[in-house]
Design a protein around this motif. Structure first.
Motif, PDB file in Angstrom:
ATOM      1  N   PRO A   5       0.825  -1.208   0.000  1.00 24.27           N
ATOM      2  CA  PRO A   5       0.000   0.000   0.000  1.00 24.27           C
ATOM      3  C   PRO A   5       0.862   1.263   0.000  1.00 24.27           C
ATOM      4  O   PRO A   5       1.948   1.283   0.578  1.00 24.27           O
ATOM      5  CB  PRO A   5      -0.785  -0.127   1.306  1.00 24.27           C
ATOM      6  N   SER A   6       0.359   2.292  -0.677  1.00 21.53           N
ATOM      7  CA  SER A   6       1.074   3.566  -0.691  1.00 21.53           C
ATOM      8  C   SER A   6       0.085   4.723  -0.627  1.00 21.53           C
ATOM      9  O   SER A   6      -1.110   4.545  -0.873  1.00 21.53           O
ATOM     10  CB  SER A   6       1.974   3.665  -1.923  1.00 21.53           C
ATOM     11  N   ILE A  24      -3.415   5.818  -2.276  1.00 20.48           N
ATOM     12  CA  ILE A  24      -3.326   6.110  -3.712  1.00 20.48           C
ATOM     13  C   ILE A  24      -4.576   5.666  -4.477  1.00 20.48           C
ATOM     14  O   ILE A  24      -4.988   6.328  -5.428  1.00 20.48           O
ATOM     15  CB  ILE A  24      -2.031   5.494  -4.316  1.00 20.48           C
ATOM     16  N   GLU A  25      -5.204   4.573  -4.023  1.00 19.39           N
ATOM     17  CA  GLU A  25      -6.404   4.078  -4.725  1.00 19.39           C
ATOM     18  C   GLU A  25      -7.497   5.145  -4.766  1.00 19.39           C
ATOM     19  O   GLU A  25      -8.269   5.213  -5.721  1.00 19.39           O
ATOM     20  CB  GLU A  25      -6.970   2.826  -4.028  1.00 19.39           C
ATOM     21  N   LEU A  83      -6.489   7.987  -7.689  1.00 21.14           N
ATOM     22  CA  LEU A  83      -6.255   7.716  -9.116  1.00 21.14           C
ATOM     23  C   LEU A  83      -7.381   8.193 -10.026  1.00 21.14           C
ATOM     24  O   LEU A  83      -7.121   8.739 -11.099  1.00 21.14           O
ATOM     25  CB  LEU A  83      -5.981   6.218  -9.333  1.00 21.14           C
ATOM     26  N   SER A  84      -8.650   8.009  -9.612  1.00 25.09           N
ATOM     27  CA  SER A  84      -9.758   8.420 -10.492  1.00 25.09           C
ATOM     28  C   SER A  84      -9.749   9.936 -10.674  1.00 25.09           C
ATOM     29  O   SER A  84     -10.007  10.449 -11.769  1.00 25.09           O
ATOM     30  CB  SER A  84     -11.098   7.947  -9.948  1.00 25.09           C
ATOM     31  N   SER A  85      -9.425  10.687  -9.612  1.00 24.02           N
ATOM     32  CA  SER A  85      -9.339  12.156  -9.722  1.00 24.02           C
ATOM     33  C   SER A  85      -8.222  12.556 -10.671  1.00 24.02           C
ATOM     34  O   SER A  85      -8.370  13.480 -11.481  1.00 24.02           O
ATOM     35  CB  SER A  85      -9.072  12.788  -8.354  1.00 24.02           C
ATOM     36  N   LEU A  86      -7.074  11.853 -10.591  1.00 19.15           N
ATOM     37  CA  LEU A  86      -5.930  12.187 -11.437  1.00 19.15           C
ATOM     38  C   LEU A  86      -6.186  11.864 -12.908  1.00 19.15           C
ATOM     39  O   LEU A  86      -5.564  12.457 -13.784  1.00 19.15           O
ATOM     40  CB  LEU A  86      -4.675  11.445 -10.942  1.00 19.15           C
ATOM     41  N   CYS A 101      -4.834  17.898  -8.391  1.00 19.16           N
ATOM     42  CA  CYS A 101      -5.970  17.500  -7.549  1.00 19.16           C
ATOM     43  C   CYS A 101      -5.688  17.781  -6.079  1.00 19.16           C
ATOM     44  O   CYS A 101      -4.558  17.607  -5.610  1.00 19.16           O
ATOM     45  CB  CYS A 101      -6.233  15.994  -7.656  1.00 19.16           C
ATOM     46  N   ARG A 102      -6.734  18.162  -5.376  1.00 16.67           N
ATOM     47  CA  ARG A 102      -6.715  18.192  -3.914  1.00 16.67           C
ATOM     48  C   ARG A 102      -7.284  16.833  -3.496  1.00 16.67           C
ATOM     49  O   ARG A 102      -8.414  16.503  -3.831  1.00 16.67           O
ATOM     50  CB  ARG A 102      -7.606  19.325  -3.409  1.00 16.67           C
ATOM     51  N   PHE A 103      -6.513  16.032  -2.779  1.00 20.16           N
ATOM     52  CA  PHE A 103      -6.968  14.676  -2.456  1.00 20.16           C
ATOM     53  C   PHE A 103      -7.857  14.614  -1.216  1.00 20.16           C
ATOM     54  O   PHE A 103      -8.637  13.692  -1.057  1.00 20.16           O
ATOM     55  CB  PHE A 103      -5.771  13.735  -2.256  1.00 20.16           C
TER      56      PHE A 103
END
Length: 437
Positions: free
Chosen positions: A343-344, A357-358, A361-364, A370-372
């Motif tokens: 996991p990261s 990170i999962e 990814l869809s936002s990126l 992106c603001r996560f």
């Protein structure tokens, strides 16, 4: 961190404004934008706090991409080694290295994708071939064809008893890295951790070999002309570090600071991983290797060794539990591989919290920047709230910015100091000394 010794404070020189330069990823001539400062010296705790706000070092230059303006946003990525499980492709790389060390075998790669030769039987996996052999053997032993158990379960339980539960456990990363080799192994690999210091005898004695390898790598892999990979460039980029070496009683045995992890194969250096060991992580700086050994996938192999090394350091220093891989650039295919070490987490560029990170990814996929952090109310908790408490180093005297600014007549200076304070955050601004001439 400062409790075990009177450490020298970090001293930094901030460069006002933003730098625009050619992007090394998309090759845009002036699309890459960052803020930067020169670190004359830096404590490992200050650098840890800075990388947790999106900063990164290149030699003694410490920079932070202007995320919402730069052409290829660079998100700080960290892997969680304690939960890390090697993927199938990671295991392949580790097994390839073991085969090479044990028997000198050089993997020829998979037989798919190289053009089918119809005169030869189709390529099959070894596992399938073994199953087929077992099936034929059973047929010979049992000509009546009573193979219902085999067909239903793959193997008849009576003839192929399951091994004890322990062997059904997946092999750990350490098992795969340190699998024992035969006494007559073809090659010997040794990984040495050497402090980056010309006062260290091991670093000094291996410098010339290490430098030659760097030149060979830069010219072959990055097509650098010889005049761009001289001794000065090498020293400035990979041997100069602002980090002060620290050896607290509860820290790792090797201490904190900057190191070269040298991979010695049969008495020769074939790869060097440049790393920083910080209070909460091992931070990967750079890797260079002998292009003649590209078949060993040394980039992946060294990353797995560094993850294993972080786990090892964690055993003594429990808070040291992350592996920072530098920047993840979703828009650059060459840099997306970092997301495969799971996991990261990625660092939110606005609130500086870590997000798996999962979830990013869809936002990126929809937007480079992106603001996560999904909480719209969340703010940067470490932001500069009291800039007057920022520490200034001026004419050999240390003073809070509130005192210093009363002596200054240049109104433009305040904008630069406030920009610096906002980028480094309150904690670092109170500990680090901002050099003002």
């Amino acid at each position: 961190m400062a409790s075990w010794a009177a450490l020298s404070p970090s001293i930094v020189e901030y460069f006002e404004g933003e730098d625009s330069y050619r992007c090394g990823y998309c090759k845009n001539e002036s699309g890459s934008r960052s803020n930067g400062m020169w670190a004359h010296s830096m404590t490992v705790q200050d650098y840890q706090d800075l990388i947790d706000r999106g900063w990164r070092r290149s030699g003694k230059y410490v920079y932070k991409p202007v995320m919402n303006q730069t052409c290829c946003p660079q998100y700080t990525i960290r892997c969680r080694p304690l939960q890390f499980q090697p993927s199938k492709s990671h295991k392949k790389v580790l097994k390839k290295m073991l085969k090479f060390l044990a028997k000198g075998e050089i993997s020829k790669g998979n037989c798919e994708g190289k053009g089918a030769d119809l005169s030869k039987p189709p390529c099959r996996k070894a596992k399938e071939i073994r199953k087929e052999r077992k099936r034929l053997k059973l047929m010979q032993q049992n000509p009546a064809g009573e193979l219902e158990g085999f067909q239903a379960q793959g193997e008849p339980p009576s003839l192929f008893p399951r091994k004890a539960n322990k062997s059904n456990q997946p092999k750990s990363l350490e098992d795969l890295i340190f699998e024992s080799l035969p006494e007559n192994a073809s090659h010997k690999l040794e990984v040495r951790l050497v402090p980056v210091s010309f006062e260290d005898p091991e670093f000094k004695s291996s410098f010339s070999q290490s430098f030659s390898l760097y030149v060979k790598y830069q010219m072959a892999i990055h097509q650098d002309p010889p005049d761009e990979c001289g001794k000065t460039e090498f020293t400035r980029f990979l041997c100069s570090s602002p980090l002060e070496a620290e050896n607290p009683p509860h820290g790792p045995d090797c201490g904190y600071g900057s190191f070269h992890q040298q991979y010695w194969l049969d008495g020769r250096i074939i790869a060097v991983g440049v790393i920083d060991i910080l209070p909460y992580c091992v931070s990967s700086v750079y890797l260079y290797y002998d292009p003649d050994y590209s078949f060993l996938s040394l980039g992946v192999y060294s990353a797995l060794r560094e993850i294993g090394f972080t786990r090892q350091l964690h055993q003594k220093t429990s808070q040291l539990s992350y592996y920072y891989m530098g920047f993840y650039i979703h828009s650059c295919p060459k840099m997306k591989y970092k997301g495969q070490y799971r996991p990261s987490d990625l660092l939110c560029p606005e609130t500086y919290v870590w997000v798996p990170i999962e979830q990013c990814l869809s936002s990126l996929e929809n937007s480079k920047y992106c603001r996560f952090n999904q909480d719209p109310e969340a703010v940067d908790e470490g932001r500069s709230k009291e800039p007057d408490r920022l520490q200034v180093f001026h004419k050999k005297a240390i003073m809070p910015y509130g005192v210093y600014k009363k002596q200054q007549r240049d109104p433009s200076e305040e904008a630069a100091v406030l920009q610096y304070a906002g980028l480094v955050g309150q904690a670092c601004s109170e500990r680090m000394l901002l050099l003002r001439n």
